[in-house]
Design an enzyme around this catalytic site. Structure first.
Site, mmCIF file in Angstrom:
data_model
loop_
_atom_site.group_PDB
_atom_site.id
_atom_site.type_symbol
_atom_site.label_atom_id
_atom_site.label_comp_id
_atom_site.label_asym_id
_atom_site.label_seq_id
_atom_site.Cartn_x
_atom_site.Cartn_y
_atom_site.Cartn_z
ATOM 1 N N LYS A 1 0.811 -1.220 0.000
ATOM 2 C CA LYS A 1 0.000 0.000 0.000
ATOM 3 C C LYS A 1 0.843 1.269 0.000
ATOM 4 O O LYS A 1 0.492 2.270 0.605
ATOM 5 C CB LYS A 1 -0.975 0.018 1.180
ATOM 6 N N HIS B 1 7.027 -7.177 -2.717
ATOM 7 C CA HIS B 1 6.924 -6.555 -1.390
ATOM 8 C C HIS B 1 7.992 -7.104 -0.448
ATOM 9 O O HIS B 1 7.966 -6.831 0.754
ATOM 10 C CB HIS B 1 5.549 -6.825 -0.768
ATOM 11 N N ARG C 1 6.212 5.092 1.623
ATOM 12 C CA ARG C 1 5.098 5.974 2.004
ATOM 13 C C ARG C 1 5.165 6.238 3.490
ATOM 14 O O ARG C 1 5.567 5.372 4.265
ATOM 15 C CB ARG C 1 3.775 5.290 1.647
ATOM 16 N N SER D 1 -4.037 2.943 4.952
ATOM 17 C CA SER D 1 -4.338 2.304 3.678
ATOM 18 C C SER D 1 -4.305 0.782 3.798
ATOM 19 O O SER D 1 -5.162 0.079 3.250
ATOM 20 C CB SER D 1 -3.332 2.774 2.619
#
Length: 258
Positions: A29, A91, A113, A121
């Site tokens: 995310k 990931h 992020r 998220s």
């Protein structure tokens, strides 16, 4: 991690990268699909303008470690790709990336992020994705996020591990989600981002701008600062204290609003 990412573990670890592969790495995310679309458009948007309509993103940019019954694995999808470069997403934390990516000196784009928006998220994602464990309520989930007890582990270890790798590996471009959001994808890649090769030259910004809010794929909806709609004052203060401790000895800086 869940079995959807470990059932094919040996094949993932033995994956044979090619020298011109580009690996897109993120904590979940953090803009994975967004950057995948951008790079796919940069490299193939001009020669194959209908590519994004005819091929789903998981075929254009395979998710390396995914292994879901009745579907081809990420490794299988990557192995059968004929495009050059191959765009592949993961990931995986840096220490679990298949060694062939390092041996072949592949280019890597990592997107990070800010922790607060990432947690929010991920919380919503886990509510809609049956392949992920039941997230529970927000306070419980936030605590698990801080403790690194989510699928893919600790956000802190993830972003710090990749940041430290960047210092020693020149072909790693470390991007911030907030910078991409602020520019809405237009000219978001630095003009000297040679890690991406010729496709990242200033002469081709138009293909990046296709990922703006009006683009049909709608991959740019993540809002910077949405954490304010979820964190209580107490949660925010507690989070900040723990964050400062865990990020004390790292030079990376995140913005939580733009």
């Amino acid at each position: 991690m869940t079995h959807y990412f470990t059932d094919n573990w040996d094949n993932v670890q033995n994956f044979q990268a090619k020298p011109d592969d580009i690996l897109i790495a993120t904590y979940p995310k953090a803009g994975t699909t967004w950057v995948s679309q951008m790079l796919d458009l940069l490299y193939f948007g001009k020669s194959s303008p209908k590519r994004g309509v005819s091929l789903p993103i998981y075929e254009r940019v395979p998710f390396l470690e995914i292994c879901i019954p009745i579907f081809p694995t990420g490794v299988e999808l990557a192995d059968k790709m004929t495009t050059s470069p191959r765009l592949i997403k993961t990931h995986l934390p840096v220490q679990l990336v298949p060694k062939s990516f390092w041996e072949q000196k592949c280019r890597i784009v990592y997107v990070a992020r800010n922790a607060k928006d990432n947690a929010v998220s991920y919380f919503h994602f886990d509510h809609m994705n049956c392949a992920q464990p039941e997230p529970g309520d927000w306070p419980t989930y936030l605590q698990k996020f801080q403790e690194g007890k989510l699928v893919w582990g600790s956000w802190y270890d993830h972003v710090k591990g990749w940041w430290e790798k960047k210092q020693a590996y020149p072909k790693l471009l470390y991007l911030h989600y907030e910078d991409l959001a602020e520019s809405r994808g237009v000219n978001c890649l630095p003009p000297n981002a040679t890690v991406c090769g010729p496709a990242c030259s200033p002469a081709r910004p138009a293909y990046v701008s296709l990922c703006g809010p009006s683009h049909e794929y709608r991959v740019c909806l993540g809002k910077v600062g949405d954490w304010k709609n979820h964190f209580t004052v107490y949660q925010n203060e507690k989070f900040d204290k723990e964050y400062q401790k865990k990020m004390m000895n790292i030079t990376i800086r995140f913005r939580t609003e733009i």
